[in-house]
Write a protein that holds these residues in place. Structure first.
Motif, PDB file in Angstrom:
ATOM      1  N   ARG A 179       0.837  -1.212   0.000  1.00 21.93           N
ATOM      2  CA  ARG A 179       0.000   0.000   0.000  1.00 21.93           C
ATOM      3  C   ARG A 179       0.871   1.261   0.000  1.00 21.93           C
ATOM      4  NH1 ARG A 179      -5.323  -1.016   0.676  1.00 21.93           N
ATOM      5  NH2 ARG A 179      -5.899  -3.021   1.553  1.00 21.93           N
ATOM      6  N   ARG A 226       1.510   4.272  -3.224  1.00 18.70           N
ATOM      7  CA  ARG A 226       1.443   5.738  -3.100  1.00 18.70           C
ATOM      8  C   ARG A 226       2.572   6.436  -3.858  1.00 18.70           C
ATOM      9  NH1 ARG A 226       0.413   6.346   3.343  1.00 18.70           N
ATOM     10  NH2 ARG A 226      -1.599   5.284   3.417  1.00 18.70           N
ATOM     11  N   GLU A 227       3.632   5.705  -4.128  1.00 15.56           N
ATOM     12  CA  GLU A 227       4.781   6.298  -4.832  1.00 15.56           C
ATOM     13  C   GLU A 227       4.628   6.258  -6.356  1.00 15.56           C
ATOM     14  OE1 GLU A 227       8.663   5.247  -3.383  1.00 15.56           O
ATOM     15  OE2 GLU A 227       7.872   4.838  -1.372  1.00 15.56           O
ATOM     16  N   GLU A 252       0.256   9.265 -10.658  1.00 18.82           N
ATOM     17  CA  GLU A 252      -1.208   9.178 -10.681  1.00 18.82           C
ATOM     18  C   GLU A 252      -1.730   8.381 -11.870  1.00 18.82           C
ATOM     19  OE1 GLU A 252      -4.987   9.330  -9.487  1.00 18.82           O
ATOM     20  OE2 GLU A 252      -3.325  10.072  -8.280  1.00 18.82           O
TER      21      GLU A 252
END
Length: 194
Positions: free
Chosen positions: A132, A136-137, A140
């Motif tokens: 998780r 996030r890294e 987008e």
């Protein structure tokens, strides 16, 4: 006058229960039985209990009176209140038993789970948390495609249709995302990447 008669009657029944408790007085029990058994049976039937079940529950209540008369405390309730409460509780227990009787004991959710190795479980928890964080890294545009592919289970062509991106772009961005995730996780000392 009516209240005085009721109080006297309650005292008389309380004394009978105390006699049953003290010396298992059969005559006292018979008087209690003759008075309360028909009332308890009628009460249970009024609550919607089938007649046969009501009769069995009434017998259970009277057996409880015989065996546990010493638990009766006239300062807390009258004999009638005590016995009707026992009857109500027995009825509730009976309804619960009936409901549980309808359940299939072979239902998978009632079967014991295989023993889970605590180390494996903890490793999986750590790995999930680290994945998780690694997600996030991602940029987008890559994260969105990974979410569509793995959390919404869309195929690459469905993702292309939904996003309006060319199919080749979808495939290459997902491939780039996985390469990046693999590098992040391999560098993470808390995750064992197989």
């Amino acid at each position: 006058m009516v209240r005085e008669v009721a109080v006297a009657q309650n005292d008389a029944f309380a004394r009978l229960v105390e006699e049953v408790a003290r010396s298992q007085d059969r005559a006292a029990f018979i008087q209690l039985y003759d008075h309360y058994a028909p009332r308890l049976n009628a009460y249970l039937i009024r609550l919607g209990t089938p007649a046969g079940v009501a009769e069995e529950l009434t017998q259970e209540v009277m057996v409880t009176l015989w065996r546990k008369a010493a638990l009766f405390d006239r300062s807390k309730s009258s004999v009638g209140t005590w016995l009707f409460r026992i009857a109500r509780n027995r009825r509730i227990d009976s309804l619960r038993r009936d409901r549980l009787g309808d359940l299939d004991p072979n239902e998978p959710s009632f079967q014991p789970q295989d023993n889970i190795d605590a180390d494996e479980y903890l490793d999986a928890q750590v790995r999930e948390a680290r994945v998780r964080l690694a997600l996030r890294e991602l940029p987008e545009e890559q994260l969105r495609l990974v979410e569509l592919a793995f959390f919404k289970s869309l195929s690459h062509s469905q993702i292309a249709d939904e996003t309006g991106l060319p199919l080749g772009t979808v495939k290459s961005r997902i491939r780039l995302a996985f390469t990046r995730l693999r590098r992040i996780l391999e560098a993470d000392s808390q995750v064992d990447v197989d």
